[in-house]
Design a protein around this motif. Structure first.
Motif, PDB file in Angstrom:
ATOM      1  N   ILE A 118       0.848  -1.184   0.000  1.00 27.11           N
ATOM      2  CA  ILE A 118       0.000   0.000   0.000  1.00 27.11           C
ATOM      3  C   ILE A 118       0.882   1.232   0.000  1.00 27.11           C
ATOM      4  O   ILE A 118       1.886   1.293   0.714  1.00 27.11           O
ATOM      5  CB  ILE A 118      -0.963  -0.001   1.208  1.00 27.11           C
ATOM      6  CG1 ILE A 118      -1.863   1.229   1.174  1.00 27.11           C
ATOM      7  CG2 ILE A 118      -0.197  -0.072   2.519  1.00 27.11           C
ATOM      8  CD1 ILE A 118      -2.949   1.210   2.228  1.00 27.11           C
ATOM      9  N   CYS A 119       0.548   2.209  -0.821  1.00 30.20           N
ATOM     10  CA  CYS A 119       1.334   3.438  -0.927  1.00 30.20           C
ATOM     11  C   CYS A 119       1.028   4.323   0.277  1.00 30.20           C
ATOM     12  O   CYS A 119      -0.108   4.761   0.466  1.00 30.20           O
ATOM     13  CB  CYS A 119       1.004   4.166  -2.226  1.00 30.20           C
ATOM     14  SG  CYS A 119       1.923   5.678  -2.470  1.00 30.20           S
ATOM     15  N   ILE A 120       2.044   4.578   1.098  1.00 29.89           N
ATOM     16  CA  ILE A 120       1.851   5.399   2.301  1.00 29.89           C
ATOM     17  C   ILE A 120       2.381   6.820   2.122  1.00 29.89           C
ATOM     18  O   ILE A 120       2.090   7.687   2.953  1.00 29.89           O
ATOM     19  CB  ILE A 120       2.512   4.748   3.524  1.00 29.89           C
ATOM     20  CG1 ILE A 120       4.023   4.661   3.342  1.00 29.89           C
ATOM     21  CG2 ILE A 120       1.922   3.372   3.782  1.00 29.89           C
ATOM     22  CD1 ILE A 120       4.757   4.200   4.590  1.00 29.89           C
ATOM     23  N   ALA A 121       3.135   7.071   1.062  1.00 32.71           N
ATOM     24  CA  ALA A 121       3.662   8.418   0.824  1.00 32.71           C
ATOM     25  C   ALA A 121       3.996   8.564  -0.650  1.00 32.71           C
ATOM     26  O   ALA A 121       4.406   7.611  -1.307  1.00 32.71           O
ATOM     27  CB  ALA A 121       4.893   8.685   1.684  1.00 32.71           C
ATOM     28  N   LYS A 122       3.834   9.794  -1.132  1.00 28.54           N
ATOM     29  CA  LYS A 122       4.133  10.110  -2.528  1.00 28.54           C
ATOM     30  C   LYS A 122       4.746  11.497  -2.568  1.00 28.54           C
ATOM     31  O   LYS A 122       4.164  12.462  -2.060  1.00 28.54           O
ATOM     32  CB  LYS A 122       2.858  10.060  -3.382  1.00 28.54           C
ATOM     33  CG  LYS A 122       3.093  10.347  -4.846  1.00 28.54           C
ATOM     34  CD  LYS A 122       1.772  10.333  -5.613  1.00 28.54           C
ATOM     35  CE  LYS A 122       1.973  10.655  -7.084  1.00 28.54           C
ATOM     36  NZ  LYS A 122       0.690  10.689  -7.822  1.00 28.54           N
ATOM     37  N   ASN A 123       5.936  11.593  -3.150  1.00 22.59           N
ATOM     38  CA  ASN A 123       6.673  12.856  -3.213  1.00 22.59           C
ATOM     39  C   ASN A 123       6.904  13.213  -4.672  1.00 22.59           C
ATOM     40  O   ASN A 123       7.599  12.495  -5.394  1.00 22.59           O
ATOM     41  CB  ASN A 123       8.002  12.734  -2.470  1.00 22.59           C
ATOM     42  CG  ASN A 123       8.790  14.032  -2.478  1.00 22.59           C
ATOM     43  OD1 ASN A 123       8.205  15.103  -2.654  1.00 22.59           O
ATOM     44  ND2 ASN A 123      10.090  13.949  -2.305  1.00 22.59           N
ATOM     45  N   ASN A 124       6.313  14.315  -5.126  1.00 22.77           N
ATOM     46  CA  ASN A 124       6.476  14.773  -6.502  1.00 22.77           C
ATOM     47  C   ASN A 124       7.569  15.835  -6.552  1.00 22.77           C
ATOM     48  O   ASN A 124       7.390  16.950  -6.060  1.00 22.77           O
ATOM     49  CB  ASN A 124       5.156  15.349  -7.036  1.00 22.77           C
ATOM     50  CG  ASN A 124       4.075  14.310  -7.127  1.00 22.77           C
ATOM     51  OD1 ASN A 124       4.329  13.162  -7.463  1.00 22.77           O
ATOM     52  ND2 ASN A 124       2.849  14.695  -6.825  1.00 22.77           N
ATOM     53  N   ASN A 125       8.699  15.456  -7.129  1.00 23.92           N
ATOM     54  CA  ASN A 125       9.841  16.372  -7.232  1.00 23.92           C
ATOM     55  C   ASN A 125      10.539  16.162  -8.582  1.00 23.92           C
ATOM     56  O   ASN A 125      11.719  15.836  -8.642  1.00 23.92           O
ATOM     57  CB  ASN A 125      10.817  16.145  -6.074  1.00 23.92           C
ATOM     58  CG  ASN A 125      11.922  17.186  -6.034  1.00 23.92           C
ATOM     59  OD1 ASN A 125      11.797  18.248  -6.642  1.00 23.92           O
ATOM     60  ND2 ASN A 125      13.011  16.880  -5.355  1.00 23.92           N
ATOM     61  N   ARG A 126       9.763  16.301  -9.640  1.00 22.27           N
ATOM     62  CA  ARG A 126      10.281  16.144 -11.006  1.00 22.27           C
ATOM     63  C   ARG A 126      11.030  14.818 -11.166  1.00 22.27           C
ATOM     64  O   ARG A 126      10.441  13.759 -10.914  1.00 22.27           O
ATOM     65  CB  ARG A 126      11.146  17.343 -11.386  1.00 22.27           C
ATOM     66  CG  ARG A 126      10.384  18.647 -11.542  1.00 22.27           C
ATOM     67  CD  ARG A 126      11.157  19.618 -12.387  1.00 22.27           C
ATOM     68  NE  ARG A 126      12.385  20.043 -11.781  1.00 22.27           N
ATOM     69  CZ  ARG A 126      12.514  21.106 -10.993  1.00 22.27           C
ATOM     70  NH1 ARG A 126      11.466  21.848 -10.724  1.00 22.27           N
ATOM     71  NH2 ARG A 126      13.666  21.438 -10.495  1.00 22.27           N
TER      72      ARG A 126
END
Length: 226
Positions: free
Chosen positions: A140-148
């Motif tokens: 299960i995805c517990i975190a998502k960080n969008n940084n290019r």
């Protein structure tokens, strides 16, 4: 009406209107006498054309709006190849230009689907130190960080009696496939609180079957079974 005209003539005959009360009476009576009496048809139309009051939103609708989030983002059409030709076409600096170009080239190799924190995912990553050559991790995805180009996401699962977390780089060349087995969302964007929960909260079977989801619908909210 005759009485009003008499009063008007009486006030006009006065030499001076020194008090404010006399002025108020004079101008008020002049407006009443000058305007003709409204006919019944006009009165009916004037009563019907009233201002529409703004209906306030009820508490029930406010409670529903509380859970509306940026859950569905339709994919924008990819720009032309000339957009990635030079920084001048992209109107940005050299570092951001190189990152976006690498992301564009990587998206041609593998399909990077849309997912949110709380979605059940499976990632196939190449590993030269095993016979199969690749490993598949479901969680299960517990975190998502969008940084290019440095975008990452964390998957968590319970295996062999302990909780295991795996961090993956979204545009890493080692990743062979990214699957979204079940697309769903939760109230928080970071689910680090699952580390303190019971294993049943985040245990996903390795042979979890994918659940279909229509692209034109919003992402459903997670519902507890108990």
């Amino acid at each position: 009406m005759a009485a009003w005209t008499r009063l008007k003539n009486l006030l006009e005959c006065l030499p001076t209107r020194k008090s404010s009360v006399q002025n108020m009476l004079f101008y008020g009576l002049r407006s009443i006498v000058s305007t003709p009496a409204a006919q019944p048809e006009q009165a009916a139309t004037s009563s019907s054309t009233k201002k529409i009051r703004r209906v306030r939103k009820s508490k029930k609708n406010k409670a529903l709006r509380r859970y509306v989030r940026r859950d569905y983002k339709p994919m924008q059409p990819s720009p032309d190849e000339e957009y990635y030709a030079s920084p001048n076409h992209m109107k940005t600096n050299m570092i951001e230009f190189l990152e976006r170009r690498d992301m564009h080239q990587r998206s041609k190799v593998i399909d990077i689907p849309y997912f949110t924190s709380g979605s059940v995912m499976a990632v196939v990553k190449s590993d030269p130190y095993i016979k199969r050559g690749s490993t598949r991790f479901v969680g299960i995805c517990i975190a998502k960080n969008n940084n290019r180009l440095g975008s990452t996401f964390i998957l968590r699962n319970f295996m062999d009696g302990q909780g295991i977390e795996m961090m993956y780089e979204t545009y890493s060349p080692l990743i062979q496939k990214i699957e979204v087995l079940k697309l769903e969302r939760r109230r928080k964007s970071k689910l680090y609180y699952l580390r303190d929960k019971m294993p049943s909260e985040y245990t996903i079977k390795p042979n979890f079957k994918a659940v279909k989801h229509a692209d034109d619908r919003t992402v459903p909210m997670f519902k507890r079974k108990y």
